[in-house]
Design a protein around this motif. Structure first.
Motif, PDB file in Angstrom:
ATOM      1  N   MET A 119       0.728  -1.165   0.151  1.00 21.71           N
ATOM      2  CA  MET A 119       0.038   0.194   0.103  1.00 21.71           C
ATOM      3  C   MET A 119       0.906   1.159   0.060  1.00 21.71           C
ATOM      4  SD  MET A 119      -3.100  -0.988   2.682  1.00 21.71           S
ATOM      5  CE  MET A 119      -4.446  -0.240   2.048  1.00 21.71           C
ATOM      6  N   THR A 120       0.156   2.322  -0.688  1.00 16.28           N
ATOM      7  CA  THR A 120       1.088   3.488  -0.581  1.00 16.28           C
ATOM      8  C   THR A 120       0.498   4.450   0.438  1.00 16.28           C
ATOM      9  OG1 THR A 120      -0.313   4.574  -2.114  1.00 16.28           O
ATOM     10  CG2 THR A 120       1.332   3.396  -3.017  1.00 16.28           C
ATOM     11  N   PRO A 121       0.993   5.488   0.813  1.00 17.58           N
ATOM     12  CA  PRO A 121       0.573   6.458   1.799  1.00 17.58           C
ATOM     13  C   PRO A 121      -0.768   6.894   1.320  1.00 17.58           C
ATOM     14  CG  PRO A 121       2.910   6.999   1.414  1.00 17.58           C
ATOM     15  CD  PRO A 121       2.654   5.925   0.386  1.00 17.58           C
ATOM     16  N   ASN A 122      -0.960   7.056   0.028  1.00 14.68           N
ATOM     17  CA  ASN A 122      -2.301   7.516  -0.499  1.00 14.68           C
ATOM     18  C   ASN A 122      -3.245   6.535  -0.133  1.00 14.68           C
ATOM     19  OD1 ASN A 122      -3.734   9.742  -1.907  1.00 14.68           O
ATOM     20  ND2 ASN A 122      -4.211   8.128  -3.433  1.00 14.68           N
ATOM     21  N   ASP A 123      -3.018   5.169  -0.599  1.00 16.68           N
ATOM     22  CA  ASP A 123      -3.766   4.242  -0.351  1.00 16.68           C
ATOM     23  C   ASP A 123      -4.154   4.058   1.290  1.00 16.68           C
ATOM     24  OD1 ASP A 123      -3.627   3.199  -2.778  1.00 16.68           O
ATOM     25  OD2 ASP A 123      -1.951   1.698  -2.412  1.00 16.68           O
ATOM     26  N   LEU A 124      -3.275   4.265   1.958  1.00 17.51           N
ATOM     27  CA  LEU A 124      -4.003   4.227   3.449  1.00 17.51           C
ATOM     28  C   LEU A 124      -4.430   5.529   3.876  1.00 17.51           C
ATOM     29  CD1 LEU A 124      -0.292   3.014   4.768  1.00 17.51           C
ATOM     30  CD2 LEU A 124      -2.395   1.761   5.054  1.00 17.51           C
ATOM     31  N   ALA A 125      -4.264   6.647   3.198  1.00 15.13           N
ATOM     32  CA  ALA A 125      -5.085   7.963   3.654  1.00 15.13           C
ATOM     33  C   ALA A 125      -6.421   7.536   3.164  1.00 15.13           C
ATOM     34  CB  ALA A 125      -4.238   8.953   2.853  1.00 15.13           C
ATOM     35  N   THR A 126      -6.721   6.820   1.771  1.00 12.45           N
ATOM     36  CA  THR A 126      -7.782   6.580   1.359  1.00 12.45           C
ATOM     37  C   THR A 126      -8.759   5.741   2.323  1.00 12.45           C
ATOM     38  OG1 THR A 126      -7.309   7.107  -0.854  1.00 12.45           O
ATOM     39  CG2 THR A 126      -9.234   5.699  -0.394  1.00 12.45           C
ATOM     40  N   LEU A 127      -7.949   4.638   2.794  1.00 16.02           N
ATOM     41  CA  LEU A 127      -8.548   3.704   4.050  1.00 16.02           C
ATOM     42  C   LEU A 127      -9.072   4.475   5.238  1.00 16.02           C
ATOM     43  CD1 LEU A 127      -9.119   0.852   4.725  1.00 16.02           C
ATOM     44  CD2 LEU A 127      -6.853   0.789   5.566  1.00 16.02           C
ATOM     45  N   LEU A 128      -8.154   5.186   5.542  1.00 19.35           N
ATOM     46  CA  LEU A 128      -8.352   6.200   6.803  1.00 19.35           C
ATOM     47  C   LEU A 128      -9.740   7.040   6.498  1.00 19.35           C
ATOM     48  CD1 LEU A 128      -4.833   6.355   8.156  1.00 19.35           C
ATOM     49  CD2 LEU A 128      -6.825   5.084   9.384  1.00 19.35           C
ATOM     50  N   ASP A 129      -9.545   7.664   5.416  1.00 19.87           N
ATOM     51  CA  ASP A 129     -10.569   8.551   4.938  1.00 19.87           C
ATOM     52  C   ASP A 129     -12.030   7.811   4.917  1.00 19.87           C
ATOM     53  OD1 ASP A 129     -11.558  11.266   4.409  1.00 19.87           O
ATOM     54  OD2 ASP A 129     -11.562  10.840   2.271  1.00 19.87           O
TER      55      ASP A 129
END
Length: 129
Positions: A1-11
């Motif tokens: 996962m990328t930082p953007n993927d993790l940010a999307t998951l948290l969002d």
């Protein structure tokens, strides 16, 4: 996962219109069950703790100490997006367990989803007399 993927998951777990902390809290239309207050306080504290550990391991900004849960959820999405890709593999420890930064962020998402479901269960769709 990328930082953007993790940010999307948290969002999504924090803010999705149907299944998130925000959606669960929006279902509460009157005096909330006393457990809801404990759950939101607990979520705020654990998110702050996770991010304090992550900030120390990645030399990135720590979460704001004065942020409540709602503000902290917005902050963490942006903080996740801003993490350098290489920092996701940095080792961290939380509650006596070893993780990578990415692993701790996934734990954060699972933990948040768990409690969002509990909040939703305590916010019945019909008012009871």
């Amino acid at each position: 996962m990328t930082p953007n993927d993790l940010a999307t998951l948290l969002d999504e777990v924090d803010h999705d219109a149907w299944e998130s902390v925000q959606a669960a809290l929006a279902r509460i239309e009157w005096q909330p069950h006393p457990r809801v207050g404990w759950l939101t306080t607990h979520l705020r504290a654990t998110k702050h703790e996770y991010w304090t550990v992550i900030a120390a391991a990645t030399a990135t900004p720590a979460p704001p100490d004065d942020a409540g849960l709602t503000r902290l959820m917005v902050w963490e999405v942006e903080a996740s997006r801003a993490l350098p890709l290489a920092s996701l593999d940095a080792p961290v420890e939380h509650a006596g367990r070893s993780f990578t930064v990415a692993g701790l962020l996934r734990l954060n998402a699972r933990h948040t989803a768990w409690h969002a479901g509990q909040i939703a269960a305590l916010a019945p769709s019909e008012r009871r007399a």
